[in-house]
Design a protein around this motif. Structure first.
Motif, PDB file in Angstrom:
ATOM      1  N   UNK A 128       0.907  -1.125   0.024  1.00  0.00           N
ATOM      2  CA  UNK A 128       0.201   0.123   0.015  1.00  0.00           C
ATOM      3  C   UNK A 128       0.987   1.419  -0.055  1.00  0.00           C
ATOM      4  N   UNK A 129       1.930   1.187   0.686  1.00  0.00           N
ATOM      5  CA  UNK A 129       2.988   2.251   0.632  1.00  0.00           C
ATOM      6  C   UNK A 129       3.720   2.859  -0.437  1.00  0.00           C
ATOM      7  N   UNK A 130       3.970   1.846  -1.224  1.00  0.00           N
ATOM      8  CA  UNK A 130       4.811   1.554  -2.461  1.00  0.00           C
ATOM      9  C   UNK A 130       3.652   2.222  -3.610  1.00  0.00           C
ATOM     10  N   UNK A 131       2.521   1.853  -3.402  1.00  0.00           N
ATOM     11  CA  UNK A 131       1.263   2.485  -4.291  1.00  0.00           C
ATOM     12  C   UNK A 131       1.124   3.778  -4.118  1.00  0.00           C
ATOM     13  N   UNK A 132       1.029   3.951  -2.733  1.00  0.00           N
ATOM     14  CA  UNK A 132       0.803   5.494  -2.415  1.00  0.00           C
ATOM     15  C   UNK A 132       1.893   6.558  -2.919  1.00  0.00           C
ATOM     16  N   UNK A 133       3.126   5.883  -2.547  1.00  0.00           N
ATOM     17  CA  UNK A 133       4.341   6.836  -3.144  1.00  0.00           C
ATOM     18  C   UNK A 133       4.443   7.050  -4.562  1.00  0.00           C
ATOM     19  N   UNK A 134       4.115   5.853  -5.371  1.00  0.00           N
ATOM     20  CA  UNK A 134       4.335   6.142  -6.640  1.00  0.00           C
ATOM     21  C   UNK A 134       3.005   7.071  -7.207  1.00  0.00           C
ATOM     22  N   UNK A 135       1.926   6.991  -6.647  1.00  0.00           N
ATOM     23  CA  UNK A 135       1.161   7.915  -7.163  1.00  0.00           C
ATOM     24  C   UNK A 135       1.041   9.325  -6.733  1.00  0.00           C
ATOM     25  N   UNK A 136       1.712   9.429  -5.459  1.00  0.00           N
ATOM     26  CA  UNK A 136       2.232  10.804  -4.929  1.00  0.00           C
ATOM     27  C   UNK A 136       3.004  11.436  -6.141  1.00  0.00           C
ATOM     28  N   UNK A 137       4.099  10.823  -6.398  1.00  0.00           N
ATOM     29  CA  UNK A 137       4.983  11.216  -7.610  1.00  0.00           C
ATOM     30  C   UNK A 137       4.480  11.449  -8.907  1.00  0.00           C
ATOM     31  N   UNK A 138       3.752  10.654  -9.174  1.00  0.00           N
ATOM     32  CA  UNK A 138       2.995  10.727 -10.637  1.00  0.00           C
ATOM     33  C   UNK A 138       2.176  12.061 -10.279  1.00  0.00           C
ATOM     34  N   UNK A 139       1.367  12.251  -9.345  1.00  0.00           N
ATOM     35  CA  UNK A 139       0.582  13.368  -9.489  1.00  0.00           C
ATOM     36  C   UNK A 139       1.137  14.708  -9.060  1.00  0.00           C
ATOM     37  N   UNK A 140       2.435  14.881  -8.498  1.00  0.00           N
ATOM     38  CA  UNK A 140       3.270  15.977  -8.435  1.00  0.00           C
ATOM     39  C   UNK A 140       3.619  16.316  -9.975  1.00  0.00           C
ATOM     40  N   UNK A 141       3.989  15.415 -10.657  1.00  0.00           N
ATOM     41  CA  UNK A 141       4.521  15.711 -11.952  1.00  0.00           C
ATOM     42  C   UNK A 141       3.363  16.234 -12.967  1.00  0.00           C
ATOM     43  N   UNK A 142       2.419  15.609 -12.860  1.00  0.00           N
ATOM     44  CA  UNK A 142       1.088  16.219 -13.551  1.00  0.00           C
ATOM     45  C   UNK A 142       0.558  17.663 -13.024  1.00  0.00           C
ATOM     46  N   UNK A 143       0.492  17.766 -11.598  1.00  0.00           N
ATOM     47  CA  UNK A 143       0.243  19.176 -10.922  1.00  0.00           C
ATOM     48  C   UNK A 143       1.210  20.028 -11.577  1.00  0.00           C
ATOM     49  N   UNK A 144       2.504  19.556 -11.605  1.00  0.00           N
ATOM     50  CA  UNK A 144       3.605  20.817 -12.151  1.00  0.00           C
ATOM     51  C   UNK A 144       3.218  21.500 -13.485  1.00  0.00           C
ATOM     52  N   UNK A 145       2.705  20.636 -14.328  1.00  0.00           N
ATOM     53  CA  UNK A 145       2.408  21.153 -15.645  1.00  0.00           C
ATOM     54  C   UNK A 145       1.142  22.101 -15.414  1.00  0.00           C
ATOM     55  N   UNK A 146       0.266  21.878 -14.599  1.00  0.00           N
ATOM     56  CA  UNK A 146      -0.947  22.768 -14.400  1.00  0.00           C
ATOM     57  C   UNK A 146      -0.708  24.066 -13.607  1.00  0.00           C
TER      58      UNK A 146
END
Length: 317
Positions: free
Chosen positions: A181-199
């Protein structure tokens, strides 16, 4: 017969005590959470710990980490915590004696992590885009009581990304059964930061090269990351009133119409800003560096940064 009855009563009393102790222990364990100092750190922690542990925040909305004092209930939270995450005693001075309450393995001091420490910005940058024009006595007062580094590290998406990884490394040791669960959360957090950065880059594209002042020196990380153009700030430490020299320089900039906006903060509303901006055309905005009112969820940090960028854009544009 009476003897046997007394023994039966004694056994009941004994088992009752044991049961009470066990239940109290279970309750104590159930209350152990991740504790952090300020709401923005809770945003980052939630990105990793969502569905794994509860998060408790010491400083309530409307208060500042610069002058907070621990309450009795705070001590209880800290002592029962699985992990306490904070920036460091230079920001949260009220946690300077935490070693007396918790072992080192239950503390994560972000500013002391090697991969974060090397990214810290100086509190007294000499770069021209940060016009530090406070008077001499105020600077010395700040240096005496605060770190040489700017500790508002949660305003850097880059550092937040690293902090999330450091938090993850601690949590897999505390909650080994929740590793997937922690691995999946960390992956999603990093992915969301990258997407959020463009926004956010898109939100702020029209705000670059527009001069402004912020109330206190909290935003360097965010401003450097998104290449904004601050002219300076009113005070280094919000507990210290800006000096006469600084106010004179800001007033001069206002008269010359070089300032597009002055940003205040919800926690601090000094009258001196209204005084020196009178009879000028400057806009007023509000920046909230603590994310007041944002719910603690897995995507809270992204919402926090977007809200902050929109606050910049609404005044500068």
């Amino acid at each position: 017969m009476i003897y046997k009855f007394r023994c039966f009563i004694c056994k009941l009393f004994f088992y009752s005590i044991i049961s009470s102790i066990i239940n109290s222990t279970i309750l104590f364990i159930a209350q152990a959470d991740i504790v952090t100092s300020i709401r923005p750190l809770a945003f980052i922690i939630a990105g990793v710990a969502d569905g794994v542990s509860n998060i408790q925040i010491l400083i309530p909305d409307g208060s500042s980490p610069h002058d907070y004092s621990l309450k009795l209930s705070d001590f209880k939270k800290i002592k029962q915590a699985d992990l306490v995450v904070f920036i460091g005693p230079d920001m949260e001075f009220f946690l300077k004696n935490i070693n007396k309450l918790l072992p080192a393995k239950k503390q994560l001091v972000l500013s002391e992590e090697i991969n974060i420490k090397r990214l810290l910005l100086s509190s007294f940058s000499k770069k021209p885009e940060f016009n530090h024009i406070s008077d001499y006595s105020n600077e010395n007062h700040y240096k005496h009581h605060h770190s040489e580094y700017n500790m508002h590290i949660w305003l850097s998406p880059k550092i937040a990304n690293i902090a999330a990884h450091n938090i993850y490394n601690r949590l897999i040791k505390i909650y080994p059964k929740q590793k997937q669960k922690l691995i999946l959360n960390l992956y999603n957090f990093k992915k969301n930061i990258t997407q959020n950065d463009k926004k956010i880059t898109n939100i702020l594209k029209s705000s670059k090269n527009k001069g402004y002042y912020v109330f206190h020196d909290a935003y360097n990380y965010f401003e450097k990351y998104y290449m904004l153009s601050p002219l300076g700030y009113f005070t280094i430490n919000p507990e210290i009133q800006p000096g006469a020299k600084k106010l004179y320089e800001i007033k001069t900039q206002l008269i010359k119409n070089k300032v597009k906006c002055i940003f205040l903060e919800p926690q601090f509303k000094p009258n001196v800003i209204n005084t020196i901006s009178r009879n000028t055309k400057v806009n007023f905005g509000t920046l909230d560096p603590l994310g007041v009112g944002i719910e603690i969820r897995q995507d809270s940090y992204m919402k926090f940064l977007v809200k902050l960028s929109e606050q910049y854009a609404s005044c500068l544009n």
